[in-house]
Write a protein that holds these residues in place. Structure first.
Motif, short mmCIF file in Angstrom:
data_model
loop_
_atom_site.label_atom_id
_atom_site.label_comp_id
_atom_site.label_asym_id
_atom_site.label_seq_id
_atom_site.Cartn_x
_atom_site.Cartn_y
_atom_site.Cartn_z
N PRO A 72 65.99 46.33 75.54
CA PRO A 72 65.65 45.40 74.70
C PRO A 72 64.22 45.26 74.74
CG PRO A 72 66.41 44.46 76.79
CD PRO A 72 66.85 46.21 76.78
N ARG A 73 63.46 44.74 73.67
CA ARG A 73 62.29 44.91 73.42
C ARG A 73 61.50 43.51 74.23
NH1 ARG A 73 59.98 45.94 67.63
NH2 ARG A 73 58.33 46.92 68.64
N LEU A 74 62.35 42.48 74.43
CA LEU A 74 61.90 41.58 75.20
C LEU A 74 62.78 41.28 76.61
CD1 LEU A 74 61.61 38.56 72.47
CD2 LEU A 74 59.70 40.04 73.62
N SER A 75 62.13 40.99 77.57
CA SER A 75 62.52 40.80 78.87
C SER A 75 63.50 39.49 78.97
CB SER A 75 61.82 40.95 80.14
OG SER A 75 60.69 39.89 80.09
N LEU A 76 64.31 39.62 79.78
CA LEU A 76 65.16 38.30 80.04
C LEU A 76 64.10 36.76 80.44
CD1 LEU A 76 68.23 39.18 82.22
CD2 LEU A 76 68.14 38.61 79.79
N VAL A 77 63.02 37.36 80.99
CA VAL A 77 62.15 36.20 81.41
C VAL A 77 61.31 35.85 80.06
CG1 VAL A 77 59.91 35.61 82.40
CG2 VAL A 77 61.83 36.80 83.69
N LEU A 102 63.35 32.17 60.12
CA LEU A 102 63.47 33.52 60.93
C LEU A 102 62.09 34.12 60.70
CD1 LEU A 102 66.44 35.40 59.62
CD2 LEU A 102 66.06 34.44 61.95
N ALA A 103 61.19 33.89 59.84
CA ALA A 103 59.93 34.39 59.43
C ALA A 103 58.86 33.73 60.50
CB ALA A 103 59.10 34.29 58.20
N ARG A 104 59.22 32.35 60.71
CA ARG A 104 58.49 31.65 61.76
C ARG A 104 58.72 32.01 63.18
NH1 ARG A 104 58.52 25.52 59.48
NH2 ARG A 104 57.41 25.99 57.50
N VAL A 105 59.92 32.27 63.53
CA VAL A 105 60.23 32.72 64.90
C VAL A 105 59.79 34.43 64.96
CG1 VAL A 105 62.04 33.37 66.43
CG2 VAL A 105 62.32 31.50 64.97
N LYS A 106 59.82 35.12 64.09
CA LYS A 106 58.98 36.33 64.25
C LYS A 106 57.55 36.40 64.55
CE LYS A 106 58.07 40.38 61.13
NZ LYS A 106 56.82 39.87 61.04
N THR A 107 57.00 35.39 63.67
CA THR A 107 55.64 35.08 63.93
C THR A 107 55.26 34.52 65.61
OG1 THR A 107 55.05 34.61 61.66
CG2 THR A 107 53.47 33.84 63.11
N LEU A 108 56.23 33.46 65.79
CA LEU A 108 55.86 32.91 67.16
C LEU A 108 56.23 34.11 68.38
CD1 LEU A 108 55.54 30.71 68.90
CD2 LEU A 108 58.02 30.21 68.85
N ILE A 109 57.13 35.15 68.21
CA ILE A 109 57.21 36.08 69.08
C ILE A 109 55.95 36.92 68.99
CG2 ILE A 109 58.70 38.17 69.67
CD1 ILE A 109 61.09 36.82 68.52
N GLY A 110 55.58 37.27 67.94
CA GLY A 110 54.14 38.08 67.91
C GLY A 110 53.00 37.39 68.66
N LEU A 112 53.08 35.31 70.99
CA LEU A 112 53.58 34.98 72.49
C LEU A 112 53.53 36.12 73.35
CD1 LEU A 112 56.49 32.20 72.53
CD2 LEU A 112 54.04 31.79 72.80
N PHE A 113 54.25 37.17 72.71
CA PHE A 113 54.68 38.47 73.54
C PHE A 113 53.64 39.66 72.79
CE2 PHE A 113 58.53 35.71 73.74
CZ PHE A 113 57.88 35.06 74.81
N HIS A 114 53.16 39.55 71.77
CA HIS A 114 52.52 40.70 71.19
C HIS A 114 53.60 41.66 70.77
CE1 HIS A 114 48.76 38.65 71.82
NE2 HIS A 114 49.02 38.57 73.22
N VAL A 115 54.64 41.39 70.37
CA VAL A 115 55.79 42.28 70.16
C VAL A 115 56.23 42.15 68.75
CG1 VAL A 115 57.95 43.27 70.44
CG2 VAL A 115 56.53 42.49 72.36
N SER A 116 56.35 43.19 67.99
CA SER A 116 56.62 43.03 66.56
C SER A 116 58.07 43.12 66.36
CB SER A 116 55.90 44.14 65.67
OG SER A 116 56.40 43.97 64.27
N TYR A 117 58.90 42.25 65.65
CA TYR A 117 60.14 42.14 65.22
C TYR A 117 60.21 42.15 63.75
CZ TYR A 117 63.02 41.87 69.49
OH TYR A 117 63.38 42.02 70.73
N THR A 118 61.26 42.57 63.10
CA THR A 118 61.58 42.41 61.68
C THR A 118 62.41 41.16 61.39
OG1 THR A 118 63.48 43.65 61.77
CG2 THR A 118 61.57 44.97 61.34
#
Length: 364
Positions: A72-77, A102-110, A112-118
């Protein structure tokens, strides 16, 4: 429920799933029907259809599992941290409204964690870890969450002890009203065509309701109510006054046959001088406590009003009398169903053992 990568299956469970698919191949070769295969293997018919299509296209290798999609691209932590941030709400993170899309959650992930999701990957991530698209409930901004949390986590410390000491009833009181315009309820309709409910545009009037839900360990729960019509006539009271509530309390005491520990909110009607004098003069059998402000979800009588209004949804009433009759009929039905009254208390989350768990401020 949160699932690990691979659908939450162990190695042994994954091998068992592969054996089921191989058994399906043998049955395909035996020209068995999809319905028979699904029943024999105890899987859905849709899965069998999908396996048969893959088998025709690519043979036996086509229906074998592709295995784990990978790390997985994100760890459990990180996922736990994302859940905490989502629970804080979109306003905290700079959006003007309170919708997680979904677009906002995708932006939030980027962020917080500098990980890109579709967007599709974001949907699968949320779905796998226990999130879904839901209709939110409303809550007042003025609500004192600390006071409500204190109520929910306390025990009916003062009120419970008072009721137990005097062998009395805990009574939750509330008022409501219904105009000629009925509440809207869901109904079946053709896709693309919004159903239309025709109601009277003319006519005035209002049905006022005052109700009390009454609880006592070892006794059947009760619902006591009063109804008043307002037709707009000169000199006619628009709703209940403090004297009407006084009379309802006296009637409740007679019907219940014991002391009352009354719990209600802080509306002006409950705080009038006449009501205060009545409470002080009848302290021998009446003790009053107040709920926190802007916390209607702590009053089980709200649940009874919800049951009433759900039953008259989309009602095209010919006159105010029809509204009154429908309200009285539904309230009478609830009176004969103490399990309904109990469920309204359970919906508040104030139950511990056989008593409501409530810590509230006593009325001065």
């Amino acid at each position: 429920m949160e699932y690990a990568q691979g659908g939450g299956l162990t190695d042994a469970e994954g091998a068992a799933r592969e054996r089921i698919r191989l058994q399906a191949v043998e049955r395909f070769e035996g020209a068995e029907k999809n319905r028979e295969i699904a029943a024999a293997l105890r899987v859905s018919e849709r899965s069998v259809e999908r396996w048969r299509w893959a088998w025709r296209e690519r043979g036996e290798a086509g229906i074998l599992s592709k295995g784990s999609p990978g790390r997985p691209r994100l760890s459990l932590v990180q996922i736990a941290g994302l859940a905490r941030e989502l629970e804080r709400g979109p306003l905290v993170h700079g959006w003007a409204d309170q919708r997680w899309m979904l677009a906002r959650v995708k932006t939030l992930i980027g962020r917080l964690f500098h990980v890109s999701y579709t967007v599709g990957g974001t949907w699968r991530l949320l779905k796998r870890h226990g999130w879904s698209w839901q209709q939110p409930t409303r809550r007042a901004l003025e609500r004192d969450d600390a006071a409500v949390e204190f109520v929910e986590e306390g025990g009916l410390a003062t009120g419970k002890s008072c009721a137990a000491a005097c062998n009395g009833w805990i009574v939750f009181e509330d008022e409501a009203g219904q105009s000629m315009t009925p509440p809207r309820s869901r109904t079946w309709g053709r896709i693309g065509r919004t159903p239309v409910v025709r109601v009277r545009g003319r006519g005035s009037g209002r049905v006022s309701m005052a109700g009390m839900t009454c609880y006592k360990p070892g006794e059947r729960s009760r619902l006591i109510y009063a109804i008043r019509e307002y037709r707009g006539r000169k000199g006619e009271p628009k709703g209940f006054g403090w004297r009407d509530l006084r009379d309802l309390l006296v009637r409740a005491r007679i019907q219940l046959g014991g002391p009352i520990v009354l719990v209600w909110d802080n509306v002006r009607l409950h705080l009038t001088a006449g009501m205060r004098e009545f409470i002080a003069a009848n302290a021998a059998w009446l003790t009053v406590f107040q709920l926190p402000t802007y916390a209607p979800d702590l009053n089980p009588q709200k649940g009874n009003w919800s049951l009433v209004k759900r039953d008259i949804g989309n009602l095209a009433a010919a006159d105010l009398g029809q509204i009154t009759r429908a309200v009285k009929r539904r309230l009478k039905q609830i009176q004969y169903r103490p399990d309904f009254v109990d469920s309204c208390l359970a919906g508040t989350g104030l139950i511990t053992d056989d008593w409501p768990a409530l810590q509230i401020r006593q009325s001065p």
